[in-house]
Design a protein around this motif. Structure first.
Motif, PDB file in Angstrom:
ATOM      1  N   PRO A 113       0.828  -1.206   0.000  1.00 46.68           N
ATOM      2  CA  PRO A 113       0.000   0.000   0.000  1.00 46.68           C
ATOM      3  C   PRO A 113       0.863   1.257   0.000  1.00 46.68           C
ATOM      4  O   PRO A 113       2.004   1.245   0.462  1.00 46.68           O
ATOM      5  N   TYR A 114       0.291   2.337  -0.527  1.00 45.15           N
ATOM      6  CA  TYR A 114       0.965   3.629  -0.440  1.00 45.15           C
ATOM      7  C   TYR A 114       1.009   4.038   1.020  1.00 45.15           C
ATOM      8  O   TYR A 114       0.008   3.951   1.730  1.00 45.15           O
ATOM      9  N   ARG A 115       2.169   4.459   1.455  1.00 43.84           N
ATOM     10  CA  ARG A 115       2.371   4.763   2.871  1.00 43.84           C
ATOM     11  C   ARG A 115       1.441   5.874   3.354  1.00 43.84           C
ATOM     12  O   ARG A 115       0.927   5.818   4.471  1.00 43.84           O
ATOM     13  N   GLU A 116       1.228   6.882   2.549  1.00 41.53           N
ATOM     14  CA  GLU A 116       0.378   7.997   2.960  1.00 41.53           C
ATOM     15  C   GLU A 116      -1.039   7.522   3.286  1.00 41.53           C
ATOM     16  O   GLU A 116      -1.645   7.954   4.264  1.00 41.53           O
ATOM     17  N   ALA A 117      -1.554   6.621   2.454  1.00 47.22           N
ATOM     18  CA  ALA A 117      -2.898   6.095   2.683  1.00 47.22           C
ATOM     19  C   ALA A 117      -2.931   5.241   3.948  1.00 47.22           C
ATOM     20  O   ALA A 117      -3.874   5.320   4.746  1.00 47.22           O
ATOM     21  N   ALA A 118      -1.886   4.434   4.152  1.00 49.35           N
ATOM     22  CA  ALA A 118      -1.824   3.580   5.346  1.00 49.35           C
ATOM     23  C   ALA A 118      -1.677   4.439   6.603  1.00 49.35           C
ATOM     24  O   ALA A 118      -2.309   4.167   7.622  1.00 49.35           O
ATOM     25  N   ASP A 119      -0.845   5.473   6.517  1.00 42.46           N
ATOM     26  CA  ASP A 119      -0.651   6.363   7.670  1.00 42.46           C
ATOM     27  C   ASP A 119      -1.938   7.091   8.047  1.00 42.46           C
ATOM     28  O   ASP A 119      -2.171   7.368   9.223  1.00 42.46           O
ATOM     29  N   ALA A 120      -2.784   7.390   7.063  1.00 42.82           N
ATOM     30  CA  ALA A 120      -4.041   8.082   7.344  1.00 42.82           C
ATOM     31  C   ALA A 120      -4.994   7.209   8.159  1.00 42.82           C
ATOM     32  O   ALA A 120      -5.754   7.719   8.984  1.00 42.82           O
ATOM     33  N   GLN A 121      -4.950   5.889   7.959  1.00 35.78           N
ATOM     34  CA  GLN A 121      -5.831   4.980   8.701  1.00 35.78           C
ATOM     35  C   GLN A 121      -5.249   4.571  10.047  1.00 35.78           C
ATOM     36  O   GLN A 121      -5.963   4.069  10.911  1.00 35.78           O
ATOM     37  N   PHE A 122      -3.964   4.780  10.236  1.00 32.99           N
ATOM     38  CA  PHE A 122      -3.263   4.287  11.417  1.00 32.99           C
ATOM     39  C   PHE A 122      -3.831   4.787  12.744  1.00 32.99           C
ATOM     40  O   PHE A 122      -3.991   3.993  13.675  1.00 32.99           O
ATOM     41  N   PRO A 123      -4.159   6.089  12.902  1.00 33.35           N
ATOM     42  CA  PRO A 123      -4.633   6.569  14.215  1.00 33.35           C
ATOM     43  C   PRO A 123      -5.851   5.817  14.752  1.00 33.35           C
ATOM     44  O   PRO A 123      -5.971   5.614  15.959  1.00 33.35           O
ATOM     45  N   GLY A 124      -6.725   5.371  13.879  1.00 33.70           N
ATOM     46  CA  GLY A 124      -7.891   4.619  14.338  1.00 33.70           C
ATOM     47  C   GLY A 124      -7.515   3.309  15.011  1.00 33.70           C
ATOM     48  O   GLY A 124      -8.083   2.929  16.036  1.00 33.70           O
ATOM     49  N   TYR A 125      -6.528   2.627  14.471  1.00 27.08           N
ATOM     50  CA  TYR A 125      -6.070   1.364  15.055  1.00 27.08           C
ATOM     51  C   TYR A 125      -5.314   1.611  16.362  1.00 27.08           C
ATOM     52  O   TYR A 125      -5.456   0.853  17.317  1.00 27.08           O
ATOM     53  N   ARG A 126      -4.527   2.670  16.394  1.00 21.08           N
ATOM     54  CA  ARG A 126      -3.796   3.015  17.624  1.00 21.08           C
ATOM     55  C   ARG A 126      -4.778   3.395  18.727  1.00 21.08           C
ATOM     56  O   ARG A 126      -4.629   2.970  19.877  1.00 21.08           O
ATOM     57  N   ASP A 127      -5.809   4.157  18.382  1.00 22.56           N
ATOM     58  CA  ASP A 127      -6.813   4.548  19.376  1.00 22.56           C
ATOM     59  C   ASP A 127      -7.583   3.341  19.901  1.00 22.56           C
ATOM     60  O   ASP A 127      -7.958   3.296  21.079  1.00 22.56           O
ATOM     61  N   ALA A 128      -7.820   2.352  19.046  1.00 26.77           N
ATOM     62  CA  ALA A 128      -8.519   1.134  19.480  1.00 26.77           C
ATOM     63  C   ALA A 128      -7.688   0.379  20.515  1.00 26.77           C
ATOM     64  O   ALA A 128      -8.238  -0.151  21.487  1.00 26.77           O
ATOM     65  N   VAL A 129      -6.366   0.346  20.347  1.00 30.31           N
ATOM     66  CA  VAL A 129      -5.498  -0.309  21.332  1.00 30.31           C
ATOM     67  C   VAL A 129      -5.477   0.503  22.621  1.00 30.31           C
ATOM     68  O   VAL A 129      -5.506  -0.072  23.721  1.00 30.31           O
ATOM     69  N   ASP A 130      -5.442   1.824  22.517  1.00 30.99           N
ATOM     70  CA  ASP A 130      -5.466   2.670  23.717  1.00 30.99           C
ATOM     71  C   ASP A 130      -6.763   2.477  24.501  1.00 30.99           C
ATOM     72  O   ASP A 130      -6.748   2.487  25.731  1.00 30.99           O
ATOM     73  N   ALA A 131      -7.858   2.271  23.785  1.00 29.71           N
ATOM     74  CA  ALA A 131      -9.155   2.090  24.440  1.00 29.71           C
ATOM     75  C   ALA A 131      -9.294   0.701  25.065  1.00 29.71           C
ATOM     76  O   ALA A 131      -9.987   0.543  26.073  1.00 29.71           O
ATOM     77  N   ALA A 132      -8.660  -0.300  24.461  1.00 29.89           N
ATOM     78  CA  ALA A 132      -8.773  -1.678  24.967  1.00 29.89           C
ATOM     79  C   ALA A 132      -7.406  -2.358  24.889  1.00 29.89           C
ATOM     80  O   ALA A 132      -7.169  -3.195  24.009  1.00 29.89           O
TER      81      ALA A 132
END
Length: 147
Positions: free
Chosen positions: A90-109
């Motif tokens: 994947p293009y890194r820019e596109a992957a980086d844009a989705q990354f915060p959602g996954y990081r926030d999910a780990v922070d929440a649980a």
């Protein structure tokens, strides 16, 4: 399936190499020459380390595959809809844009292995293999302790 064949072929080639190096090590040790013995001992240690690394990587891959299958069966495997290069990465820019959602999910649980696994996939998509493997290992240990 193509990936599995590649892993099997590479593993067989590595085993073949390790056997050849091991045989050469025995010949060096049998030479009786002090330098030859040192080289032989080094060549005995290296195949042992190589075999250990091979087994560890194969087990890591099998555990990841099992968790992917489980997430897919539960319908919780993230959809890979990222735009990608011709190589499939994947293009890194596109992957980086989705990354915060996954990081926030780990922070929440932080005890949810599924969130950690998805974070590992996000790290991998962003090109950070070291953190991806760390997150996947965390997911594996959390999943194992849940049973």
């Amino acid at each position: 399936m193509k990936g599995r064949i590649a892993v099997v072929v590479m593993a067989l080639l590595l085993v073949f190499y390790l056997v050849l190096v091991g045989w050469r090590a025995v010949l060096f040790v049998q030479s009786g020459d002090p330098v030859g013995i040192l080289i032989g001992v080094a060549l005995i240690v290296l195949p042992i380390i190589g075999a250990w690394a091979l087994v560890r990587e194969i087990l890591f891959g099998l555990r990841c595959e099992r968790l992917v299958t489980q997430l897919d069966a539960e319908g919780e495997l993230p959809v890979n809809d990222l735009p990608s290069r011709p190589s499939g990465r994947p293009y890194r820019e596109a992957a980086d844009a989705q990354f915060p959602g996954y990081r926030d999910a780990v922070d929440a649980a932080p005890e949810d292995w599924r969130a950690w696994f998805r974070l590992g996939l996000a790290y991998d998509a962003s090109g950070d293999r070291r953190r991806a493997r760390g997150a996947l290992r965390t997911a594996m240990s959390l999943e194992k302790s849940a049973h």
